[in-house]
Design a protein around this motif. Structure first.
Motif, PDB file in Angstrom:
ATOM      1  N   ARG A   6      -5.615  30.331 -74.017  1.00 43.68           N
ATOM      2  CA  ARG A   6      -4.391  30.536 -73.260  1.00 43.68           C
ATOM      3  C   ARG A   6      -3.519  29.294 -73.408  1.00 43.68           C
ATOM      4  NH1 ARG A   6      -5.829  31.073 -67.481  1.00 43.68           N
ATOM      5  NH2 ARG A   6      -7.073  29.276 -68.046  1.00 43.68           N
ATOM      6  N   PHE A   7      -2.251  29.440 -73.068  1.00 43.14           N
ATOM      7  CA  PHE A   7      -1.346  28.293 -73.112  1.00 43.14           C
ATOM      8  C   PHE A   7      -1.901  27.142 -72.289  1.00 43.14           C
ATOM      9  CE2 PHE A   7       2.111  31.564 -73.802  1.00 43.14           C
ATOM     10  CZ  PHE A   7       2.292  31.257 -75.127  1.00 43.14           C
ATOM     11  N   GLU A   8      -2.452  27.458 -71.114  1.00 48.29           N
ATOM     12  CA  GLU A   8      -2.958  26.419 -70.223  1.00 48.29           C
ATOM     13  C   GLU A   8      -4.151  25.675 -70.828  1.00 48.29           C
ATOM     14  OE1 GLU A   8      -2.387  29.553 -69.318  1.00 48.29           O
ATOM     15  OE2 GLU A   8      -0.802  29.402 -67.819  1.00 48.29           O
ATOM     16  N   ASP A   9      -4.877  26.325 -71.742  1.00 48.65           N
ATOM     17  CA  ASP A   9      -6.011  25.680 -72.394  1.00 48.65           C
ATOM     18  C   ASP A   9      -5.549  24.608 -73.381  1.00 48.65           C
ATOM     19  OD1 ASP A   9      -7.681  27.414 -71.018  1.00 48.65           O
ATOM     20  OD2 ASP A   9      -7.857  28.819 -72.699  1.00 48.65           O
ATOM     21  N   VAL A  10      -4.362  24.775 -73.917  1.00 49.03           N
ATOM     22  CA  VAL A  10      -3.867  23.889 -74.966  1.00 49.03           C
ATOM     23  C   VAL A  10      -2.788  22.937 -74.447  1.00 49.03           C
ATOM     24  CG1 VAL A  10      -2.791  23.830 -77.250  1.00 49.03           C
ATOM     25  CG2 VAL A  10      -4.362  25.683 -76.665  1.00 49.03           C
ATOM     26  N   LEU A  11      -1.925  23.457 -73.590  1.00 52.19           N
ATOM     27  CA  LEU A  11      -0.807  22.674 -73.047  1.00 52.19           C
ATOM     28  C   LEU A  11      -1.076  22.339 -71.590  1.00 52.19           C
ATOM     29  CD1 LEU A  11       2.042  24.986 -74.372  1.00 52.19           C
ATOM     30  CD2 LEU A  11       1.227  22.881 -75.434  1.00 52.19           C
ATOM     31  N   GLY A  12      -0.335  21.448 -71.048  1.00 50.41           N
ATOM     32  CA  GLY A  12      -0.423  21.175 -69.615  1.00 50.41           C
ATOM     33  C   GLY A  12       0.202  22.321 -68.833  1.00 50.41           C
ATOM     34  N   PRO A  13       0.031  22.322 -67.518  1.00 47.17           N
ATOM     35  CA  PRO A  13       0.537  23.437 -66.714  1.00 47.17           C
ATOM     36  C   PRO A  13       2.059  23.605 -66.767  1.00 47.17           C
ATOM     37  CG  PRO A  13      -0.420  21.724 -65.321  1.00 47.17           C
ATOM     38  CD  PRO A  13      -0.692  21.344 -66.731  1.00 47.17           C
ATOM     39  N   LEU A  14       2.812  22.516 -66.779  1.00 46.11           N
ATOM     40  CA  LEU A  14       4.268  22.634 -66.834  1.00 46.11           C
ATOM     41  C   LEU A  14       4.716  23.145 -68.195  1.00 46.11           C
ATOM     42  CD1 LEU A  14       7.044  22.339 -65.608  1.00 46.11           C
ATOM     43  CD2 LEU A  14       7.008  19.917 -66.256  1.00 46.11           C
ATOM     44  N   ALA A  15       4.184  22.590 -69.271  1.00 43.69           N
ATOM     45  CA  ALA A  15       4.553  23.038 -70.614  1.00 43.69           C
ATOM     46  C   ALA A  15       4.182  24.503 -70.817  1.00 43.69           C
ATOM     47  CB  ALA A  15       3.882  22.164 -71.668  1.00 43.69           C
ATOM     48  N   ALA A  16       3.026  24.913 -70.312  1.00 42.80           N
ATOM     49  CA  ALA A  16       2.600  26.306 -70.429  1.00 42.80           C
ATOM     50  C   ALA A  16       3.562  27.226 -69.675  1.00 42.80           C
ATOM     51  CB  ALA A  16       1.182  26.466 -69.904  1.00 42.80           C
ATOM     52  N   ALA A  17       3.994  26.817 -68.486  1.00 41.16           N
ATOM     53  CA  ALA A  17       4.938  27.617 -67.714  1.00 41.16           C
ATOM     54  C   ALA A  17       6.276  27.732 -68.436  1.00 41.16           C
ATOM     55  CB  ALA A  17       5.126  27.004 -66.325  1.00 41.16           C
ATOM     56  N   ILE A  18       6.703  26.661 -69.076  1.00 40.05           N
ATOM     57  CA  ILE A  18       7.957  26.673 -69.829  1.00 40.05           C
ATOM     58  C   ILE A  18       7.860  27.644 -70.999  1.00 40.05           C
ATOM     59  CG2 ILE A  18       9.423  25.297 -71.365  1.00 40.05           C
ATOM     60  CD1 ILE A  18       8.877  22.919 -69.431  1.00 40.05           C
ATOM     61  N   VAL A  19       6.777  27.578 -71.769  1.00 42.90           N
ATOM     62  CA  VAL A  19       6.609  28.469 -72.920  1.00 42.90           C
ATOM     63  C   VAL A  19       6.580  29.922 -72.452  1.00 42.90           C
ATOM     64  CG1 VAL A  19       5.048  29.151 -74.787  1.00 42.90           C
ATOM     65  CG2 VAL A  19       5.487  26.732 -74.352  1.00 42.90           C
ATOM     66  N   ARG A  20       5.905  30.193 -71.365  1.00 33.82           N
ATOM     67  CA  ARG A  20       5.861  31.568 -70.830  1.00 33.82           C
ATOM     68  C   ARG A  20       7.259  32.048 -70.443  1.00 33.82           C
ATOM     69  NH1 ARG A  20       0.996  33.357 -70.880  1.00 33.82           N
ATOM     70  NH2 ARG A  20      -0.773  32.076 -70.314  1.00 33.82           N
ATOM     71  N   GLU A  21       8.024  31.210 -69.772  1.00 35.97           N
ATOM     72  CA  GLU A  21       9.378  31.607 -69.358  1.00 35.97           C
ATOM     73  C   GLU A  21      10.275  31.859 -70.565  1.00 35.97           C
ATOM     74  OE1 GLU A  21      10.400  32.550 -66.477  1.00 35.97           O
ATOM     75  OE2 GLU A  21       8.595  31.967 -65.414  1.00 35.97           O
ATOM     76  N   VAL A  22      10.219  31.003 -71.575  1.00 30.71           N
ATOM     77  CA  VAL A  22      11.029  31.208 -72.784  1.00 30.71           C
ATOM     78  C   VAL A  22      10.581  32.488 -73.479  1.00 30.71           C
ATOM     79  CG1 VAL A  22      11.649  30.276 -75.046  1.00 30.71           C
ATOM     80  CG2 VAL A  22      11.545  28.757 -73.066  1.00 30.71           C
ATOM     81  N   SER A  23       9.279  32.725 -73.551  1.00 24.76           N
ATOM     82  CA  SER A  23       8.751  33.922 -74.210  1.00 24.76           C
ATOM     83  C   SER A  23       9.182  35.195 -73.491  1.00 24.76           C
ATOM     84  CB  SER A  23       7.228  33.867 -74.278  1.00 24.76           C
ATOM     85  OG  SER A  23       6.814  32.796 -75.085  1.00 24.76           O
ATOM     86  N   LEU A  24       9.218  35.172 -72.180  1.00 23.18           N
ATOM     87  CA  LEU A  24       9.640  36.350 -71.407  1.00 23.18           C
ATOM     88  C   LEU A  24      11.084  36.736 -71.692  1.00 23.18           C
ATOM     89  CD1 LEU A  24       8.050  35.643 -67.907  1.00 23.18           C
ATOM     90  CD2 LEU A  24       7.458  37.489 -69.487  1.00 23.18           C
ATOM     91  N   ARG A  25      11.917  35.742 -71.965  1.00 24.67           N
ATOM     92  CA  ARG A  25      13.343  35.986 -72.181  1.00 24.67           C
ATOM     93  C   ARG A  25      13.718  36.110 -73.655  1.00 24.67           C
ATOM     94  NH1 ARG A  25      12.329  33.931 -67.882  1.00 24.67           N
ATOM     95  NH2 ARG A  25      13.570  33.920 -66.007  1.00 24.67           N
ATOM     96  N   ALA A  26      12.825  35.799 -74.553  1.00 27.54           N
ATOM     97  CA  ALA A  26      13.077  35.757 -75.998  1.00 27.54           C
ATOM     98  C   ALA A  26      13.892  34.527 -76.383  1.00 27.54           C
ATOM     99  CB  ALA A  26      13.731  37.024 -76.510  1.00 27.54           C
ATOM    100  N   GLU A  27      14.798  34.078 -75.539  1.00 21.27           N
ATOM    101  CA  GLU A  27      15.507  32.818 -75.745  1.00 21.27           C
ATOM    102  C   GLU A  27      16.021  32.330 -74.402  1.00 21.27           C
ATOM    103  OE1 GLU A  27      18.616  33.712 -78.586  1.00 21.27           O
ATOM    104  OE2 GLU A  27      20.036  34.055 -76.971  1.00 21.27           O
ATOM    105  N   ALA A  28      16.108  31.005 -74.269  1.00 17.34           N
ATOM    106  CA  ALA A  28      16.531  30.435 -72.987  1.00 17.34           C
ATOM    107  C   ALA A  28      17.026  29.015 -73.174  1.00 17.34           C
ATOM    108  CB  ALA A  28      15.363  30.436 -71.997  1.00 17.34           C
ATOM    109  N   SER A  29      17.951  28.620 -72.320  1.00 19.51           N
ATOM    110  CA  SER A  29      18.408  27.230 -72.274  1.00 19.51           C
ATOM    111  C   SER A  29      17.537  26.479 -71.266  1.00 19.51           C
ATOM    112  CB  SER A  29      19.870  27.185 -71.829  1.00 19.51           C
ATOM    113  OG  SER A  29      19.980  27.607 -70.478  1.00 19.51           O
TER     114      SER A  29
END
Length: 81
Positions: A6-29
């Motif tokens: 999972r993202f959390e296994d590789v990245l820290g919790p904040l970075a994982a949350a950021i990647v999830r949010e960008v992935s949900l939107r397909a693109e994000a600022s």
């Protein structure tokens, strides 16, 4: 049976949350991610906290970015698991 990391296994919790949010939107600022994290985690993260993390995720090849006007728009390089 092995599971995919999972993202959390590789990245820290904040970075994982950021990647999830960008992935949900397909693109994000950065501003989009700050707002989404504010709503989903009930925790305030400063713009100046999120911005360098997204820059490092770009440098690592996890996110790609494109300059639009005065801001970067980020997209995931791989689909979210």
């Amino acid at each position: 049976m092995t599971r995919s990391p999972r993202f959390e296994d590789v990245l820290g919790p904040l970075a994982a949350a950021i990647v999830r949010e960008v992935s949900l939107r397909a693109e994000a600022s950065v501003a989009d991610v700050v707002q989404a994290l504010r709503l989903s985690q009930q925790r305030e993260h400063a713009y100046t906290t999120i911005m360098p993390v997204m820059g490092r995720l770009h440098e690592k090849g996890i996110l790609v970015r494109e300059r639009r006007g005065r801001q970067y728009i980020y997209r995931p390089t791989a689909p979210a698991a």
